[in-house]
Design a protein around this motif. Structure first.
Motif, PDB file in Angstrom:
ATOM      1  N   ARG A   5       0.821  -1.215   0.000  1.00 25.99           N
ATOM      2  CA  ARG A   5       0.000   0.000   0.000  1.00 25.99           C
ATOM      3  C   ARG A   5       0.851   1.260   0.000  1.00 25.99           C
ATOM      4  O   ARG A   5       0.372   2.340  -0.359  1.00 25.99           O
ATOM      5  N   PHE A   6       2.117   1.117   0.406  1.00 19.91           N
ATOM      6  CA  PHE A   6       2.965   2.299   0.558  1.00 19.91           C
ATOM      7  C   PHE A   6       4.229   2.236  -0.300  1.00 19.91           C
ATOM      8  O   PHE A   6       5.182   2.958  -0.047  1.00 19.91           O
ATOM      9  N   VAL A   7       4.221   1.371  -1.300  1.00 14.67           N
ATOM     10  CA  VAL A   7       5.347   1.287  -2.225  1.00 14.67           C
ATOM     11  C   VAL A   7       5.064   2.207  -3.408  1.00 14.67           C
ATOM     12  O   VAL A   7       4.106   1.996  -4.149  1.00 14.67           O
ATOM     13  N   GLY A   8       5.879   3.227  -3.574  1.00 11.14           N
ATOM     14  CA  GLY A   8       5.667   4.163  -4.668  1.00 11.14           C
ATOM     15  C   GLY A   8       6.278   3.668  -5.965  1.00 11.14           C
ATOM     16  O   GLY A   8       7.242   2.903  -5.971  1.00 11.14           O
ATOM     17  N   GLY A   9       5.709   4.096  -7.076  1.00  6.47           N
ATOM     18  CA  GLY A   9       6.309   3.827  -8.373  1.00  6.47           C
ATOM     19  C   GLY A   9       6.024   2.470  -8.970  1.00  6.47           C
ATOM     20  O   GLY A   9       6.619   2.110  -9.981  1.00  6.47           O
ATOM     21  N   LEU A  10       5.128   1.691  -8.383  1.00 14.41           N
ATOM     22  CA  LEU A  10       4.817   0.370  -8.923  1.00 14.41           C
ATOM     23  C   LEU A  10       3.311   0.142  -8.968  1.00 14.41           C
ATOM     24  O   LEU A  10       2.575   0.613  -8.103  1.00 14.41           O
ATOM     25  N   ILE A  11       2.889  -0.589  -9.979  1.00 14.74           N
ATOM     26  CA  ILE A  11       1.520  -1.105 -10.026  1.00 14.74           C
ATOM     27  C   ILE A  11       1.597  -2.541  -9.520  1.00 14.74           C
ATOM     28  O   ILE A  11       2.267  -3.384 -10.130  1.00 14.74           O
ATOM     29  N   ILE A  12       0.947  -2.812  -8.404  1.00 11.77           N
ATOM     30  CA  ILE A  12       1.104  -4.095  -7.713  1.00 11.77           C
ATOM     31  C   ILE A  12      -0.223  -4.846  -7.688  1.00 11.77           C
ATOM     32  O   ILE A  12      -1.262  -4.282  -7.327  1.00 11.77           O
ATOM     33  N   ARG A  13      -0.174  -6.117  -8.063  1.00 12.09           N
ATOM     34  CA  ARG A  13      -1.346  -6.989  -7.960  1.00 12.09           C
ATOM     35  C   ARG A  13      -1.367  -7.582  -6.556  1.00 12.09           C
ATOM     36  O   ARG A  13      -0.453  -8.291  -6.154  1.00 12.09           O
ATOM     37  N   LEU A  14      -2.409  -7.285  -5.794  1.00 11.90           N
ATOM     38  CA  LEU A  14      -2.471  -7.698  -4.395  1.00 11.90           C
ATOM     39  C   LEU A  14      -2.817  -9.179  -4.268  1.00 11.90           C
ATOM     40  O   LEU A  14      -3.588  -9.726  -5.067  1.00 11.90           O
ATOM     41  N   GLU A  15      -2.264  -9.812  -3.235  1.00 12.85           N
ATOM     42  CA  GLU A  15      -2.475 -11.247  -3.027  1.00 12.85           C
ATOM     43  C   GLU A  15      -3.932 -11.578  -2.758  1.00 12.85           C
ATOM     44  O   GLU A  15      -4.411 -12.658  -3.098  1.00 12.85           O
ATOM     45  N   THR A  16      -4.639 -10.665  -2.120  1.00 13.52           N
ATOM     46  CA  THR A  16      -6.020 -10.938  -1.719  1.00 13.52           C
ATOM     47  C   THR A  16      -6.994 -10.850  -2.880  1.00 13.52           C
ATOM     48  O   THR A  16      -8.169 -11.174  -2.732  1.00 13.52           O
ATOM     49  N   TYR A  17      -6.511 -10.421  -4.053  1.00  7.49           N
ATOM     50  CA  TYR A  17      -7.420 -10.233  -5.182  1.00  7.49           C
ATOM     51  C   TYR A  17      -7.750 -11.560  -5.843  1.00  7.49           C
ATOM     52  O   TYR A  17      -6.871 -12.359  -6.150  1.00  7.49           O
ATOM     53  N   GLU A  18      -9.040 -11.799  -6.053  1.00  9.09           N
ATOM     54  CA  GLU A  18      -9.487 -12.984  -6.771  1.00  9.09           C
ATOM     55  C   GLU A  18     -10.323 -12.527  -7.958  1.00  9.09           C
ATOM     56  O   GLU A  18     -11.411 -11.965  -7.775  1.00  9.09           O
ATOM     57  N   PRO A  19      -9.815 -12.724  -9.184  1.00  7.26           N
ATOM     58  CA  PRO A  19     -10.556 -12.255 -10.359  1.00  7.26           C
ATOM     59  C   PRO A  19     -11.897 -12.951 -10.501  1.00  7.26           C
ATOM     60  O   PRO A  19     -12.050 -14.122 -10.143  1.00  7.26           O
ATOM     61  N   ILE A  20     -12.871 -12.209 -10.995  1.00  4.16           N
ATOM     62  CA  ILE A  20     -14.206 -12.769 -11.227  1.00  4.16           C
ATOM     63  C   ILE A  20     -14.172 -13.613 -12.491  1.00  4.16           C
ATOM     64  O   ILE A  20     -13.695 -13.184 -13.537  1.00  4.16           O
TER      65      ILE A  20
END
Length: 261
Positions: A245-260
């Motif tokens: 949440r606090f890493v600047g300069g990156l687009i990060i895919r979060l572990e908790t995300y589950e695609p529909i």
């Protein structure tokens, strides 16, 4: 045409005349008061006004070109504010150019401000050349940018910095130089690649700056700006304390995300 009984309107016109006359006199005479007085004596005020206004109009025309490019929606907040101010009628000075803590706009007051905005536009134009010509990025329209399950998760939070550093991260991780989201679980490994004793690895900085400079004159300045963000917000943190949440300069895919599906 102005209504002489409208004090606010009259005051605004006087402010414009004063601002543009001062710009013209500074352009012609510098800080030489005697030369400035001579200009006022020898030149029509209308000509001086037009000269002063033309200095801001040149900047506005460049800003208008930038605003039509694919990089425009992804400039950082202050750069967008600077371009937006220039596109007003009349062109305005964004105070954040001189003082990062300020966010207002006003008429240009000096050639120093003209030169400062000129330098800002030059950096923006370099970024445009980097992304559209050298790197040939196909930047999506903000409405088409899919950030589902990502940090950041809003298109207006993504800038050219995120696109570049995310692409660089993918390259370091053995993939193509593309701004595809980095998986959260890859951050620790990436951290080990780019950091050394809490700072950015000097060789990575040297090679990246050299690489972008080889593509576009001045491109290394953008690389340095991006890498400074990594150093401050990523490298300075121990890998065990990394919070996506606090890493600047990156687009990060979060572990908790589950695609529909």
């Amino acid at each position: 045409r102005i209504e002489m009984g409208d004090l606010e309107q009259v005051s605004g016109v006087i402010s414009k005349v004063d601002a543009y006359l001062n710009l013209a006199l500074e352009w012609l005479a510098g800080q030489d008061v005697a030369a400035a007085k001579e200009c006022l004596t020898d030149c029509y005020c209308e000509d001086l006004f037009r000269l002063g206004y033309s200095l801001t109009l040149r900047l506005q025309r460049r800003a208008a070109v930038v605003g039509k490019t694919s990089v425009a929606p992804y400039l950082d907040h202050n750069a967008r504010a600077c371009v937006s101010a220039l596109n007003q009628n009349p062109p305005l000075f964004f105070e954040g150019v001189a003082d990062p803590t300020r966010g207002g706009t006003r008429l240009f007051a000096s050639l120093e401000e003209i030169h400062s905005v000129d330098q800002w536009l030059a950096r923006i134009e370099t970024q445009r050349e980097l992304f559209e010509d050298a790197l040939q990025f196909m930047l999506p329209e903000p409405a088409d940018l899919d950030l589902s399950g990502c940090q950041p998760d809003q298109a207006d939070e993504v800038t050219l910095v995120e696109f570049f550093l995310t692409s660089l991260a993918n390259k370091l991780l053995g993939r193509e130089f593309q701004p595809l989201p980095i998986a959260e679980e890859e951050l620790a490994g990436l951290h080990g690649m780019v950091s050394q004793s809490g700072v950015l690895h000097p060789r990575l900085r040297e090679e990246t700056v050299k690489w972008l400079n080889s593509m576009v004159s001045g491109g290394g300045d953008f690389a340095g700006y991006c890498l400074d963000i990594w150093e401050e917000e990523f490298c300075s943190v121990g890998f065990e304390d990394i919070d996506p949440r606090f890493v600047g300069g990156l687009i990060i895919r979060l572990e908790t995300y589950e695609p529909i599906t």
